[in-house]
Design an enzyme around this catalytic site. Structure first.
Site, PDB file in Angstrom:
ATOM      1  N   CYS A  81      -4.799  -0.810   3.417  1.00 28.59           N
ATOM      2  CA  CYS A  81      -4.137  -1.497   4.525  1.00 28.59           C
ATOM      3  C   CYS A  81      -4.388  -0.699   5.797  1.00 28.59           C
ATOM      4  O   CYS A  81      -3.996   0.458   5.899  1.00 28.59           O
ATOM      5  CB  CYS A  81      -2.639  -1.607   4.252  1.00 28.59           C
ATOM      6  SG  CYS A  81      -1.800  -2.637   5.446  1.00 28.59           S
ATOM      7  N   GLU A 124      -6.254  -7.913  -3.227  1.00 28.21           N
ATOM      8  CA  GLU A 124      -4.843  -7.498  -3.274  1.00 28.21           C
ATOM      9  C   GLU A 124      -4.559  -6.520  -2.154  1.00 28.21           C
ATOM     10  O   GLU A 124      -5.426  -5.743  -1.755  1.00 28.21           O
ATOM     11  CB  GLU A 124      -4.584  -6.850  -4.643  1.00 28.21           C
ATOM     12  CG  GLU A 124      -3.218  -6.251  -4.851  1.00 28.21           C
ATOM     13  CD  GLU A 124      -3.158  -4.740  -4.658  1.00 28.21           C
ATOM     14  OE1 GLU A 124      -2.074  -4.168  -4.872  1.00 28.21           O
ATOM     15  OE2 GLU A 124      -4.182  -4.118  -4.286  1.00 28.21           O
ATOM     16  N   ARG A 171       7.375  -4.301  -7.824  1.00 23.91           N
ATOM     17  CA  ARG A 171       6.229  -3.973  -6.961  1.00 23.91           C
ATOM     18  C   ARG A 171       5.754  -5.247  -6.295  1.00 23.91           C
ATOM     19  O   ARG A 171       5.233  -6.143  -6.966  1.00 23.91           O
ATOM     20  CB  ARG A 171       5.117  -3.332  -7.792  1.00 23.91           C
ATOM     21  CG  ARG A 171       4.047  -2.613  -6.984  1.00 23.91           C
ATOM     22  CD  ARG A 171       3.089  -1.873  -7.917  1.00 23.91           C
ATOM     23  NE  ARG A 171       2.131  -1.045  -7.182  1.00 23.91           N
ATOM     24  CZ  ARG A 171       2.335   0.216  -6.832  1.00 23.91           C
ATOM     25  NH1 ARG A 171       3.473   0.806  -7.140  1.00 23.91           N
ATOM     26  NH2 ARG A 171       1.415   0.892  -6.174  1.00 23.91           N
ATOM     27  N   ARG A 173       3.286  -7.243  -3.925  1.00 22.33           N
ATOM     28  CA  ARG A 173       1.944  -7.188  -3.359  1.00 22.33           C
ATOM     29  C   ARG A 173       1.480  -8.598  -3.020  1.00 22.33           C
ATOM     30  O   ARG A 173       1.891  -9.569  -3.665  1.00 22.33           O
ATOM     31  CB  ARG A 173       0.946  -6.560  -4.360  1.00 22.33           C
ATOM     32  CG  ARG A 173       1.183  -5.074  -4.635  1.00 22.33           C
ATOM     33  CD  ARG A 173       0.882  -4.232  -3.408  1.00 22.33           C
ATOM     34  NE  ARG A 173       0.999  -2.806  -3.599  1.00 22.33           N
ATOM     35  CZ  ARG A 173       2.078  -2.085  -3.363  1.00 22.33           C
ATOM     36  NH1 ARG A 173       3.185  -2.681  -2.945  1.00 22.33           N
ATOM     37  NH2 ARG A 173       2.084  -0.773  -3.533  1.00 22.33           N
TER      38      ARG A 173
END
Length: 415
Positions: A81, A124, A171, A173
């Protein structure tokens, strides 16, 4: 239908590969893993130890020529990212682009230069991608969607919290799939009712069902010029227009807030623990306990910057020790090591309080036990791998649904 040939970028220790290979429908034909600014390429060593060195590259992907990458049906990867802003090169006003070192543009370059483009993409990222950067919320994702559309792909995405579908870790995502214009799946998505695709007919909604929603979708078009889009998207600094599910075809975005629908088995933190076999070094020394309690506790205090400026600091308390009757909190890269920390997991056992073992962290991401065990790789590095990894079960379910959907739409055409 034959197995689909996969190219895995930013491979880490192979989470995408594990998930896809578990379906029996995919074969990885080329992979790349490169950790910048470190001499020892630990993740790549683990990858090679588990999957073999054949067709694995441990070079900076920015310096790998597209010609060196074999043709493949699907490109996958969990890319870093970063700031994805766009500029033009001075020499050539039509030349894109993004800053050096921003790895989205390596994916973009490969897709641009490949004569035989992959039919499918499976990518992802952290869920904040949908609302970054803070000055232009949603701009980065808008750039990706527009550039993928320009390269001939339609895209669908969903933010998935693995624990909401029974997996052992909370989590979140964003996963996105892209289908090339030459595929039947592209046509199927383009000709579908967008809401139906997101709620029941699409690949992700097949893999991870959602409840019917009464909420209104949001639709808008993305500016065609990438530089202009980069400069002006959501410049009024409002909320990101991207909701947790959506599609984008030919620059038109349709996005919707969806709610998970799941009533199956749920794996809890207690289910992954090594009962009685955890290493003695994981146990917290009583002398360190006050430090752990302070870091995990609520705070309201005056702090000072290095320059001597005083400010009020406050934060809420963390559950301490971690709840065993829930899925775990998100693993972060700093999970390893003995030093007390607000974010590391701590569990209560019969023998006392302790941190999680590398095997337990692997289980929280649904990796095989000791997948990252390799001579010369310390436990803190194994924990770092899991902080960077994805939940293998999510990839497996999406991969399985994707293959099934491809088979279905191709059969419909043949009949």
């Amino acid at each position: 239908m034959q197995k689909l040939k996969v190219c895995e970028l930013f491979a880490g220790v192979g989470g995408f590969r594990l998930g896809l290979e578990k379906t029996g429908r995919y074969a990885v034909v080329w992979s790349n893993q490169w950790e910048p600014s470190t001499k020892m390429q630990h993740a790549s060593l683990v990858y090679e130890a588990r999957f073999g060195p054949q067709n694995h590259s441990n070079s900076n992907i920015e310096e790998v020529a597209t010609a060196e990458i074999p043709d493949h049906d699907m490109l996958v990867g969990g890319f870093p990212c970063q700031d994805y802003s766009v500029a033009t090169t001075l020499k050539n006003s039509k030349g894109l682009i993004g800053k050096k070192g921003v790895l989205w543009w390596s994916i973009h370059r490969i897709l641009s230069e490949k004569k035989n483009k992959p039919n499918y993409l499976f990518l992802e990222n952290v869920d904040r991608l949908l609302k970054s950067p803070s000055a232009q919320r949603g701009r980065d994702f808008a750039i990706m969607l527009r550039s993928l559309n320009d390269l001939g792909y339609a895209v669908e995405w969903r933010v998935i919290n693995a624990a909401e579908y029974g997996m052992p870790q909370r989590r979140r995502r964003v996963f996105f799939l892209a289908y090339h214009i030459s595929t039947e799946l592209f046509k199927s998505l383009k000709n579908s009712n967008p809401k139906d695709w997101l709620l029941k007919d699409g690949v992700i909604s097949t893999a991870f069902p959602v409840e019917k929603t009464a909420q209104n979708p949001v639709s808008f078009d993305l500016e065609q010029n990438l530089v202009s889009l980069s400069n002006h998207f959501n410049a009024e600094k409002g909320l990101s227009p991207f909701l947790n599910s959506g599609i984008c075809v030919d620059g038109s975005v349709f996005t919707l807030k969806t709610t998970p629908s799941y009533d199956g088995h749920r794996t809890l933190l207690s289910d992954v623990l090594e009962n009685g076999s955890a290493d003695a070094s994981l146990y917290i020394d009583e002398t360190d306990l006050p430090k752990w309690e302070y870091l995990k506790g609520a705070k309201k205090e005056v702090r000072k910057t290095k320059a001597g400026f005083e400010y009020n600091y406050s934060e809420g308390s963390m559950v301490f020790p971690d709840a065993l009757d829930q899925p775990s909190r998100t693993i972060i890269t700093g999970e390893g090591g003995k030093s007390p920390s607000r974010f590391k997991h701590v569990v209560q056992t019969k023998k006392g309080l302790r941190r999680l073992s590398p095997v337990e962290l692997e289980r929280l991401n649904m990796f095989p036990d000791n997948h990252t065990l390799l001579e010369g790789i310390p436990d803190a590095k194994r924990a770092f791998f899991m902080g960077n990894a994805l939940v293998v079960g999510v990839v497996e379910q999406i991969g399985s649904a994707l293959f099934q959907k491809i088979s279905e739409v191709e059969k419909q055409v043949q009949s």
